[in-house]
Design an enzyme around this catalytic site. Structure first.
Site, PDB file in Angstrom:
ATOM      1  N   VAL A   1       0.861  -1.177   0.000  1.00  0.00           N
ATOM      2  CA  VAL A   1       0.000   0.000   0.000  1.00  0.00           C
ATOM      3  C   VAL A   1       0.900   1.231   0.000  1.00  0.00           C
ATOM      4  CG1 VAL A   1      -1.778   1.230   1.292  1.00  0.00           C
ATOM      5  CG2 VAL A   1      -1.746  -1.279   1.301  1.00  0.00           C
ATOM      6  N   CYS A   2       0.672   2.139  -0.943  1.00  0.00           N
ATOM      7  CA  CYS A   2       1.505   3.346  -1.035  1.00  0.00           C
ATOM      8  C   CYS A   2       1.380   4.164   0.249  1.00  0.00           C
ATOM      9  CB  CYS A   2       1.087   4.201  -2.220  1.00  0.00           C
ATOM     10  SG  CYS A   2       1.964   5.785  -2.254  1.00  0.00           S
ATOM     11  N   ILE A   3       2.510   4.434   0.849  1.00  0.00           N
ATOM     12  CA  ILE A   3       2.479   5.060   2.176  1.00  0.00           C
ATOM     13  C   ILE A   3       1.958   6.507   2.108  1.00  0.00           C
ATOM     14  CG2 ILE A   3       4.924   5.752   2.109  1.00  0.00           C
ATOM     15  CD1 ILE A   3       5.015   5.009   5.118  1.00  0.00           C
TER      16      ILE A   3
END
Lengths: 130, 122
Positions: free
Chosen positions: A77-79
């Site tokens: 998941v893109c931070i």
């Protein structure tokens, strides 16, 4: 074939997240390698542990978790996208002084470099939503 | 893997202030550039509005996207294209754009899609 999957679509606002799941299942069945599934934009909501859909509805989170565990998928998941939308793991909750964290087990928060890395090291990049 | 196999085309198709898509597209481009991945950027459909001059997002509490896009040359992202039909349909002159973007159509447009190994669309 080595395939990276990028998901942008919200799990509730579009069919993209569910399509991505079905695509990954089918690709694995056919013997392809899924190098990474990268959740970006609204798709980060897929990874909230707090979603509690009615029992007779498709529980996309559980399905990703089960498939991820069974096939050792790299579910990233893109931070930056996640922080912006309130999807935090314990470390980020502490760092940003938030009261709770909600990243579901089986998912990892990481940077956009993981998206670049996936495109560099895959034969195909398949996008859902956006 | 050969250099050509790593090339990335990022297609931007949405307006500058529709949610976070435009910003997150830019982040993806800058990350690819930071990893020295060959990256081309194509603006088409409503995405061409991202390049229009005199943007002011202050009334909707949005940062000026044109200002953010202006960092692209500093990251050596110089393969920037804009689809000609999208400009014409919206009566936007190629000369007015905030970035030096090459207008493309027809075969040149097709070649962009054919000649890049990967595509990310925002």
């Amino acid at each position: 074939m080595k395939i990276a999957v990028v998901v942008y679509g919200s799990p509730t606002g579009s069919g993209a997240a569910a399509s991505a799941y079905r695509y990954v299942s089918a690709a694995l069945e056919l013997g392809h390698e899924i190098t990474r599934v990268f959740f970006y934009g609204e798709a980060v909501h897929t990874a909230t542990a707090l979603a509690a859909p009615p029992q007779d509805e498709n529980d996309l989170l559980s399905r990703w978790q089960q498939l991820g565990q069974a096939r050792e998928l790299d579910l990233v998941v893109c931070i930056a996208a996640a922080l912006r939308r309130g999807v935090l793991d314990a470390d980020e909750a502490r760092r940003h002084e938030k009261e709770a964290c909600n990243l579901a087990p089986g998912f990892t928060l990481s940077g956009l470099g993981q998206l670049t890395d996936a495109t560099l090291n895959s034969d195909r990049v398949i996008t859902f939503g956006g | 893997m050969q250099e050509a196999d790593k090339s990335l085309l990022v297609v931007v198709r949405h307006g500058p202030y529709q949610g976070q898509l435009a910003r997150e597209a830019l982040d993806a481009v800058l990350t690819a550039a930071a990893f020295e991945q060959p990256v081309s950027l194509l603006f088409m459909d409503d995405g061409v509005f991202q390049l229009t001059p005199n943007q002011d997002g202050s009334a909707i509490d949005a940062k000026n996207l044109a200002t953010m896009l202006a960092v692209l040359p500093m990251y050596d992202v110089d393969r920037v294209y804009v689809e000609l039909d999208s400009l014409n349909l919206r009566a936007i002159s190629p000369e007015s754009l905030t970035l030096p973007a090459t207008p493309v159509g027809g075969h040149a447009l097709r070649d962009l899609f054919v000649n890049n190994a990967h595509l990310l669309s925002f």
